[in-house]
Structures are given as C-alpha cells and as structure tokens.
Design a protein around this motif. Structure first.
Motif, PDB file in Angstrom:
ATOM      1  N   LEU A  93      15.287  49.033 -15.996  1.00 52.74           N
ATOM      2  CA  LEU A  93      16.650  50.021 -16.355  1.00 52.74           C
ATOM      3  C   LEU A  93      17.266  49.975 -17.510  1.00 52.74           C
ATOM      4  O   LEU A  93      18.184  50.770 -17.950  1.00 52.74           O
ATOM      5  CB  LEU A  93      17.571  50.144 -15.099  1.00 52.74           C
ATOM      6  CG  LEU A  93      17.120  50.728 -13.512  1.00 52.74           C
ATOM      7  CD1 LEU A  93      18.088  50.508 -12.509  1.00 52.74           C
ATOM      8  CD2 LEU A  93      16.171  52.239 -13.689  1.00 52.74           C
ATOM      9  N   GLU A 119      18.951  62.617 -16.919  1.00 52.96           N
ATOM     10  CA  GLU A 119      18.794  61.056 -17.121  1.00 52.96           C
ATOM     11  C   GLU A 119      19.156  60.330 -16.026  1.00 52.96           C
ATOM     12  O   GLU A 119      18.729  59.172 -15.569  1.00 52.96           O
ATOM     13  CB  GLU A 119      19.522  60.709 -18.524  1.00 52.96           C
ATOM     14  CG  GLU A 119      18.882  61.115 -19.656  1.00 52.96           C
ATOM     15  CD  GLU A 119      19.719  60.801 -20.894  1.00 52.96           C
ATOM     16  OE1 GLU A 119      20.578  59.922 -20.807  1.00 52.96           O
ATOM     17  OE2 GLU A 119      19.362  61.413 -21.848  1.00 52.96           O
ATOM     18  N   GLN A 125      16.819  57.635 -13.957  1.00 52.93           N
ATOM     19  CA  GLN A 125      17.200  56.153 -13.770  1.00 52.93           C
ATOM     20  C   GLN A 125      16.894  55.867 -12.402  1.00 52.93           C
ATOM     21  O   GLN A 125      16.408  54.735 -11.998  1.00 52.93           O
ATOM     22  CB  GLN A 125      18.423  55.909 -14.224  1.00 52.93           C
ATOM     23  CG  GLN A 125      19.060  54.593 -14.030  1.00 52.93           C
ATOM     24  CD  GLN A 125      20.250  54.074 -14.705  1.00 52.93           C
ATOM     25  OE1 GLN A 125      20.291  54.351 -15.844  1.00 52.93           O
ATOM     26  NE2 GLN A 125      21.097  53.720 -13.882  1.00 52.93           N
ATOM     27  N   ILE A 173      16.721  52.983 -20.248  1.00 56.52           N
ATOM     28  CA  ILE A 173      17.423  54.126 -19.754  1.00 56.52           C
ATOM     29  C   ILE A 173      18.927  53.882 -19.970  1.00 56.52           C
ATOM     30  O   ILE A 173      19.406  54.975 -20.553  1.00 56.52           O
ATOM     31  CB  ILE A 173      16.966  54.254 -18.291  1.00 56.52           C
ATOM     32  CG1 ILE A 173      15.222  54.326 -18.144  1.00 56.52           C
ATOM     33  CG2 ILE A 173      17.710  55.487 -17.857  1.00 56.52           C
ATOM     34  CD1 ILE A 173      14.926  54.463 -16.787  1.00 56.52           C
ATOM     35  N   TYR A 174      19.215  52.550 -19.744  1.00 56.15           N
ATOM     36  CA  TYR A 174      20.881  52.434 -19.892  1.00 56.15           C
ATOM     37  C   TYR A 174      21.315  52.698 -21.062  1.00 56.15           C
ATOM     38  O   TYR A 174      22.140  53.522 -21.714  1.00 56.15           O
ATOM     39  CB  TYR A 174      21.205  51.120 -19.374  1.00 56.15           C
ATOM     40  CG  TYR A 174      22.539  50.865 -19.562  1.00 56.15           C
ATOM     41  CD1 TYR A 174      23.815  51.522 -18.896  1.00 56.15           C
ATOM     42  CD2 TYR A 174      22.924  50.069 -20.837  1.00 56.15           C
ATOM     43  CE1 TYR A 174      24.980  51.129 -19.409  1.00 56.15           C
ATOM     44  CE2 TYR A 174      24.122  49.616 -21.191  1.00 56.15           C
ATOM     45  CZ  TYR A 174      25.193  50.323 -20.208  1.00 56.15           C
ATOM     46  OH  TYR A 174      26.814  50.048 -20.664  1.00 56.15           O
ATOM     47  N   GLN A 210      26.392  55.408 -16.059  1.00 58.64           N
ATOM     48  CA  GLN A 210      25.401  54.370 -16.015  1.00 58.64           C
ATOM     49  C   GLN A 210      25.956  52.991 -16.371  1.00 58.64           C
ATOM     50  O   GLN A 210      25.473  52.148 -15.795  1.00 58.64           O
ATOM     51  CB  GLN A 210      24.341  54.816 -17.182  1.00 58.64           C
ATOM     52  CG  GLN A 210      23.490  56.125 -16.865  1.00 58.64           C
ATOM     53  CD  GLN A 210      22.576  56.166 -17.827  1.00 58.64           C
ATOM     54  OE1 GLN A 210      23.090  56.925 -19.203  1.00 58.64           O
ATOM     55  NE2 GLN A 210      21.231  56.036 -17.923  1.00 58.64           N
ATOM     56  N   ALA A 229      12.973  59.404 -18.157  1.00 60.56           N
ATOM     57  CA  ALA A 229      14.267  59.480 -17.783  1.00 60.56           C
ATOM     58  C   ALA A 229      14.766  60.789 -18.545  1.00 60.56           C
ATOM     59  O   ALA A 229      15.434  61.609 -17.987  1.00 60.56           O
ATOM     60  CB  ALA A 229      15.000  58.599 -17.891  1.00 60.56           C
TER      61      ALA A 229
END
Length: 433
Positions: A263, A46, A50, A266-267, A396, A39
């Motif tokens: 995820l 990003e 995601q 990534i978050y 996000q 990501a």
C-alpha cells in the motif's frame, strides 16, 4: 576439474541473481506502478482502490503461506526443489504479463485483482523454495553475507527495471513503441516487462544450481513421510522457545513490511498527489537506499548475529516510518521514506539467514514454509486494519498507522529472545531432531 568450492560459489551467484530476477515484481507491481495504476485509474476511487488492493494481496499471501508449509514438507521429504520453484515462476510470469489486458475502467478491477493475486501467489510460494536453496548452498558462517548480497542484488535489479520503465514508457511524451497513453498502454506494458525480466534472469538458477536428488513428483510414501515430518516440525516449534519467539516476532514485522509494500505507493499517490512518474522516481530512490542497507548490514549479520541486526533495522523502520506518516510535505515524506529504505533490506535479509541457522538441515523447506505461514497467517490483518481505518476515517494517513505498531510489537518480542541460544556464525537447529 573445477574445485568444489568454486563450483558452489558459482551456484551461489546464480542463486543470488534470482533475487535480481524477482525484485522488480515487488517494486513495480506490488508497491509502486501497478498498485498506483489500479487505485487511481481502475478503481472507482483511490480509497476504494487502496482497500481492494489490500484485500487481494492479503488473500494471495495467505494461500501461499498455507501451501508453502505443505509443499515445503513434501520437497524436504522427496528431494528436488527446482521443479516446484519453476512452477512458481511460470505462475508469477503469466499473472504479471496479464496486467497488459487491464484497461483503465472500473469494470476491470476484479480482473486486475485476480491476475495480480495469482502472480503474487507464485512470488510468495517461490520464496519458500528459493530460501531453502540458500541454506543448502551457503556455508553456515556466510549465510548472513550471502543472504544480504542476494537482497542487495535484488534491490539493484528492481532499480534497473524501474529506471527502464521510467525512461522507456512512463516519462517520455511519446512512449517507446508509440504506446497509446489514452488507454494507459504505457503503464500496462510494465506487466510484460517485469514478466520477461523474471523469466530471463531466473534461468541461471535453473541451469546452474544443482538440485537435490529424488523424484520430481512425490509418491504416496513421500507424501506420508512429509506429513510425519511436518507434524514433528510443528511440535519442535512448540517445544523450542527460541524458535517459537522468533517465528512470532517474524510474523509481526513481516506483517508491517508486507502492508508497507502493498500500500505504500498508493499512500504516496493519494496523500501527496504524486503522479505515477513521481511515485516511480521515489521507488528508484527507495531501491537505492534499501540495496545499500542490505549490503552494509550483511556483515553485521555474520559478525553480531541476526537478532541484533533485525532489532537495529526495526528501530530504524519505526523512527523513519513515523517521520513519513507525520511528514507535512512531499519533500519531507520522500526524505523520511528514503531513510526508511536503509532498514528494509537488513530486516528481511537477517530474518532469512537467522531462520537458515535455526532450521534443521533436513527440514529447511518446511521450516521456511512455517516461517512464511507465520508471516502470512495474519498478513490479512495489516491490510485489513489499513482498509478499515482508511474507510472509517477517510484518511490514508491515519489508515497506514498500524504498520508502526506491528514493527514496535516485533521489536519488543525480539528483545525477549534468549541471545545465548541464538547462533551467530554457524550452527543450525541440530538440536531439533
């Protein structure tokens, strides 16, 4: 001569070690390091990373779920499970090792998604056979304990591998083997590390656990029988309200967990600006709390039943997940996330043990395949909702909110289960012929 009980116990420990072998893939590849790397360093942005990662994980999980039902039915009709599990391990290890070739360039995004999706396919499909093996080995009254022990050992394995990756490659100024940070070699090396870990620690299962007799490859008679059995199992699900409600609930909370795993890293990186090393340290804390939760709740599973264990876990997930989404700072997010980890393992472990209790002994693999299918048939929905909401809102934080709705819906449905018909310490779906 070794008493049969001791032989089975040795096989159960070898089976549990397989969770130790496979968990670093979920922790390092799917959730934290590789997901964050793709990501932040491979995808153009990003937000796009995601969304793309969510689509790739959804597609591979759905394919695995469909294949799991069919192949699970074939193994139930034809005998051995280990050859199929071995093929899954080979696919997972090959796809994971190929992460080494993913350079930090947007042109590599498609290749990254393909190799990780193939590895995830092997991982998801392998779970069907591994779960069925547990039901073949463990006494009915100890299914919850052994399932929880396996999950706890798995989180411990993920923790040790995470620490190795952090200490050897991700945190040092000069990584082990002098790996080049400019090309992100110190991050890409985690792919071969996880692949080697998987191969090495899965060997005890293949060398120790006795498989059921039968031909390794099915003939036409076995395939025809498996199709008949699968049709009968699907009819059983429709007739059995307890099993049907349980599978529907499992589909919902599995969607939420799968979206979180795919995820979450990534978050954390995008919302709070956490570096790869910080995300990895956060992953270590989560593995510790998740392992503790799996071990502690395992006894609750055997004593009070899977329904109560899962419900308690879902309530904890909802409360801590809400705290993580509303967290005003990185510290608050890490505290809420660590608490959330306590309830991840119990939900997963109790789902596996409850399915083992409900499944007919002769149809365990196909019913675990159906469980995987119900858990993955809509697995695209969670990442898809996250992708859509993230894209529309540009946030996000807002994008991750659907995870809580899946857990809430699953908990509400679980309260509708007829408790009197749900086995606790023993039994199976023997009433379903």
């Amino acid at each position: 001569m070794t008493p049969p009980g001791k032989t089975r116990t040795r096989e159960l420990y070898a089976w549990a070690l397989f969770d130790w072998a496979t968990s670093p893939f979920a922790a390092i590849v799917v959730t934290f390091v590789v997901a964050t790397y793709v990501a932040k360093a491979v995808a153009p942005s990003e937000v796009e990373g995601q969304a793309a990662w969510g689509w790739a994980m959804s597609a591979s999980a759905l394919v695995a779920a469909v294949l799991g039902v069919v192949v699970g039915a074939i193994t139930d009709a034809g005998g051995p499970r280990k050859p199929w599990l071995f093929a899954c391990v080979v696919l997972q290890a090959a796809g994971t090792a190929a992460i080494w070739f993913i350079l930090p360039d947007p042109s590599m995004l498609l290749l990254a998604l393909v190799v990780v999706a193939l590895a995830n396919l092997g991982s998801e499909l392998g779970n069907v056979f591994n779960n069925a093996i547990l039901a073949d080995l463990a006494p009915p009254g100890r299914l919850g304990g052994w399932s929880g022990f396996g999950w706890g050992l798995g989180y411990a394995g993920g923790l040790v591998c995470l620490v190795l990756a952090l200490v050897l490659f991700l945190q040092p100024e000069i990584p082990a083997f002098g790996l080049d940070k400019e090309t992100m070699a110190h991050v890409r090396i985690v792919g071969p590390l996880v692949a080697l870990w998987l191969v090495l620690f899965s060997l005890p299962l293949f060398l120790t656990v006795r498989d059921r007799p039968g031909a390794a490859l099915p003939d036409r008679r076995i395939v025809r029988a498996s199709i008949r059995n699968l049709r009968a199992s699907l009819q059983d699900v429709l007739r059995d309200r307890t099993l049907a409600l349980f599978l529907l609930g499992a589909m919902l909370w599995a969607d939420g967990l799968a979206t979180l795993f795919a995820l979450g890293g990534i978050y954390a990186a995008g919302t709070f600006g956490m570096s790869l090393a910080e995300v990895l340290r956060f992953g270590i804390v989560l593995n510790v709390t998740a392992g503790i939760g799996a071990w502690v709740f395992a006894r609750m599973d055997d004593r009070l039943g899977g329904r109560r264990t899962i419900l308690a876990g879902l309530v904890g997930l909802i409360a801590c997940g809400l705290g993580a989404l509303l967290a005003p700072s990185q510290l608050a997010f890490e505290i809420a996330g660590a608490a959330l980890g306590l309830f991840v393992g119990p939900v997963q472990s109790a789902t596996r043990s409850t399915m083992a209790r409900l499944a007919h002994p002769e149809r365990r693999a196909e019913l675990f395949g159906i469980l995987a299918l119900t858990g993955r048939a809509t697995a695209f929905l969670g990442p898809m909702l996250v992708a859509i909401l993230t894209t529309l809102s540009g946030s996000q934080r807002i994008g991750m909110a659907p995870i809580l709705l899946f857990w809430l819906a699953g908990a509400i449905l679980l309260t509708r289960l007829p408790l009197a018909h749900l086995p606790i310490n023993g039994g199976s779906g023997a009433s379903r012929s």
